[in-house]
Structures are given as structure tokens and as C-alpha cells.
Design an enzyme around this catalytic site. Structure first.
Site, mmCIF file in Angstrom:
data_model
loop_
_atom_site.group_PDB
_atom_site.id
_atom_site.type_symbol
_atom_site.label_atom_id
_atom_site.label_comp_id
_atom_site.label_asym_id
_atom_site.label_seq_id
_atom_site.Cartn_x
_atom_site.Cartn_y
_atom_site.Cartn_z
ATOM 1 N N CYS A 5 38.502 37.982 48.093
ATOM 2 C CA CYS A 5 39.800 37.347 47.531
ATOM 3 C C CYS A 5 40.154 36.506 49.023
ATOM 4 C CB CYS A 5 40.752 38.402 47.369
ATOM 5 S SG CYS A 5 40.711 39.339 45.750
ATOM 6 N N CYS B 175 45.763 36.510 47.540
ATOM 7 C CA CYS B 175 45.643 36.903 46.162
ATOM 8 C C CYS B 175 46.724 37.785 45.512
ATOM 9 C CB CYS B 175 44.438 37.610 45.991
ATOM 10 S SG CYS B 175 43.949 38.096 44.200
ATOM 11 N N CYS C 199 36.604 36.526 43.591
ATOM 12 C CA CYS C 199 37.685 36.870 42.455
ATOM 13 C C CYS C 199 37.959 35.720 41.563
ATOM 14 C CB CYS C 199 38.884 37.378 43.296
ATOM 15 S SG CYS C 199 40.363 37.552 42.457
ATOM 16 N N CYS D 66 42.155 34.530 41.890
ATOM 17 C CA CYS D 66 42.437 33.814 43.050
ATOM 18 C C CYS D 66 41.428 32.711 43.396
ATOM 19 C CB CYS D 66 42.780 34.671 44.229
ATOM 20 S SG CYS D 66 41.625 35.475 45.057
HETATM 21 ZN ZN LIG Z 1 41.739 37.574 44.249
#
Ligand SMILES: [Zn+2]
Length: 347
Positions: free
Chosen positions: A37, A41, A68, A71
Site C-alpha cells: 500500500c 492507504c 493494493c 490505494c
Molecule cells: Zn492500500
């Protein structure tokens, strides 16, 4: 694999604070889920024991992690490119551009682009364009003989638009700018403090100079055509607040300032005002916080161009590794200022 730029403790603090200033500086790998991330995030925080930090997405992918979906950590550089090209377009146009057009150019929705731009520059695209325009006006005012000439040179359609755009930002009326503070009254005093003699000067808009070991001759050089008046009843009240802010650091956001700088300098100064008493930042962090992570030296110069010491707390910026770095009024004063805020420094 390249090493992360910052210490794990600092990285984890950034993650817990969902600090967007750190996006693009490292990614957070979550070993239990196999995901990485960006620091900001919005997803629930993983357990610290499952987290490993990587310098960038490539390093995380090399360790077998996937980006991810929430994000989109690999889009940070895409965001940067979008913001930089929007800035170039705004500068070329010399006036505000439609948000929809800027967003479409970047391939983002208008609301998402507005968020991305604001996160990087601290200003909305429209406010950024106004800042650029005001900066050009200020520049033109030093070159043109008349305010009217400066107004049109900066690309405003009429003087009233210019006054509207510059008011509250430049602090002084534009005519006062043409000629070293002509028509402006500046009240000043030199007071003894625990840091030595301190010069405080203010227009009716706010504090325009706070420095140490300087006399009124320094003001005369900066504002050769302003009327300089020592003391004054209203000024004394402001001076009292300033002395308290210097001697007993706390919240001094209520003290009005009258400063001018380029859009970048003002962004840096605004960021300095966000550093709480008792905390410090490095020059690199400062540059990153205003969305120009590579402009470390420029951030240092903007820091040094600060006219109002303490109230724009440039003393809270220190060297990487914990050294004091520099200070316009000497390291002893910087050390004392930080000491008052409970910061212990090396050297
Ligand atoms: Zn994330």
C-alpha cells in the site's frame, strides 16, 4: 533492493497517521495478505509485526507482493506526472484553467484530480493559478513604472480583478509594493529576550519582520520608502503577543503576518506553520510536504528567505541525521528555540 529512505519507526508513524506527504517515498508491504500500500492507504491498519517497508512498488513486487486495489500505490508517480503537467499548463496559460479540462488531460475525474493536485501542492488548481498570477503581478510591480502597467503585464483584464486577487495574499496594497513600501507605515521595536535583542516590525496587516540582533537600519534597507515608527499603542499589544510566543512556545496561529514570497516560498512557509511545537522536519521532508520531493535545496532556500523568524518556525527544520542544520541568526539561537520546545539536538 534499494533501502527505504527513512527509518522504520518514522515510516510506521506515517502509516498510522495516514500521512499523504509520505506517499511515493516508500510502500507498506503486508506479509499476511501479500499486498502493498501507499502510506496513506485508508484501509484498516495491519499488525505492525506483519509489516515490512519497501522503497517502492518494484521492490515490493520483487518480494512477491501485489499492489493494493484500494490505494493504487503504483499510481503515485502517475499522480505526480499529472500534477506537473497541469502546473505547466497553468503557467503557460497565465490564468486559471477549467478543472474539467485539466482532469480530462490527466485521465482523472474532476473531483479525484482536484484531490490529487491539492495533496501535492497544498492548493487547489484554481488557487494555484491565482497564486501564479499574483506572483507575476508582484514581479511586474518591481519592473513596471505604474500599477496599471503591472496589472496588464500580469494578464489581468482590469485593475479591480488584480486587487481582488492580490488582497489578503500580498498583505500590502499594490501601490505600496512599487516602491519599497511607499505609503506604508511600519511600527517596530527592539526588545530584550532570553534569546538576545529581538526586532519586531509590523504593518497594519500583521508582523512583517521578526529577527534577532538587528536594528531599524535593517528595516530601512528592506522598506526604504516606508514610514518607520518606533512603538505605538496598537503595536504594543501585538508586540506583547509576539514576545509571549517567543518566550513560551505554544499556539501562535492567531498572530497575523504580513509576508510576501513566490508561490513556492509561501507554500513552504505555510507548511512550516503546520509543524507543531516540539517536532522537527528535515529539509527533504519539507520539500516532500509541499509536493516537490526533489526540490530539497529550493525548500532550504525558501526556509532561509523567511522574514518572520519563530512565527514562521523555520527553526523546526533540521538536517537529516538530527544535526542542527543552519539558521539565519546562528545555531545558538536555534538550539535555544528548540530547547524551549523540548527538542534535544545533537552537536
Ligand atoms: Zn492500500
Amino acid at each position: 533492493m534499494t533501502e527505504p529512505m527513512i527509518a522504520d519507526d518514522e515510516a510506521w508513524a506515517a502509516v498510522l497517521g495516514r500521512d499523504r506527504a509520505f506517499d511515493g517515498r516508500f510502500v507498506t508491504g503486508v506479509l499476511s495478505t501479500g499486498i502493498y500500500c501507499r502510506p496513506s492507504c485508508a484501509a484498516r491498519h495491519p499488525a505492525r509485526s506483519n509489516v515490512r517497508f519497501f522503497a517502492d512498488g518494484a521492490a515490493a513486487r520483487a518480494a512477491g507482493l501485489r499492489p493494493c486495489k484500494r490505494c493504487l500505490p503504483d499510481d503515485v508517480s502517475r499522480d505526480e506526472r499529472a500534477v506537473l503537467s497541469a502546473i505547466a499548463a497553468i503557467k503557460a496559460a497565465g490564468q486559471p484553467l477549467a478543472l474539467a479540462a485539466l482532469a480530462a488531460e490527466a485521465g482523472y475525474s474532476a473531483s479525484h484530480f482536484q484531490r490529487v493536485f491539492t495533496r501535492h501542492t497544498g492548493l487547489s488548481p484554481a488557487a494555484y493559478a491565482r497564486a501564479i498570477q499574483a506572483e507575476r503581478a508582484a514581479q511586474a510591480l518591481t519592473e513596471e513604472d505604474s500599477v496599471t502597467g503591472a496589472v496588464y503585464a500580469a494578464g489581468y483584464s482590469a485593475p479591480s480583478r488584480f486587487y481582488e486577487a492580490t488582497q489578503g495574499r500580498l498583505g500590502m496594497t499594490p501601490s505600496a509594493w512599487v516602491n519599497g513600501g511607499k505609503g506604508v507605515t511600519i511600527h517596530w521595536a527592539v526588545v530584550e529576550t532570553s534569546l538576545g535583542p529581538m526586532l519586531v516590525a509590523a504593518t497594519d496587516k500583521g508582523v512583517c519582520r521578526l529577527s534577532f540582533n538587528e536594528g531599524p537600519d535593517a528595516l530601512e534597507r528592506r522598506f526604504p520608502n516606508a514610514e518607520l515608527v518606533e512603538g505605538g499603542a496598537e503595536f504594543q499589544a501585538l508586540l506583547g503577543q509576539v514576545v509571549v510566543a517567543v518566550e513560551a512556545p505554544g499556539d501562535f496561529a492567531h498572530i497575523p503576518l504580513d509576508v510576501k514570497g513566490t508561490a513556492f516560498q509561501e507554500a513552504v512557509w505555510q507548511e512550516l506553520r503546520r509543524i507543531p511545537a516540539g517536532e522537527t522536519r528535515t529539509y527533504a521532508e519539507l520539500a516532500a510536504a509541499v509536493g516537490r520531493p526533489k526540490a530539497v535545496r529550493a525548500a532550504g532556500s525558501a526556509n532561509g528567505a523567511n522574514n518572520v523568524a519563530v512565527l514562521i518556525p523555520c527553526h523546526r527544520v533540521i538536517a537529516t541525521g538530527g544535526g542542527l542544520g543552519g539558521y539565519a541568526y546562528g545555531l545558538e539561537i536555534k538550539r535555544k528555540l528548540l530547547g524551549k520546545e523540548g527538542v534535544q539536538t545533537k552537536e
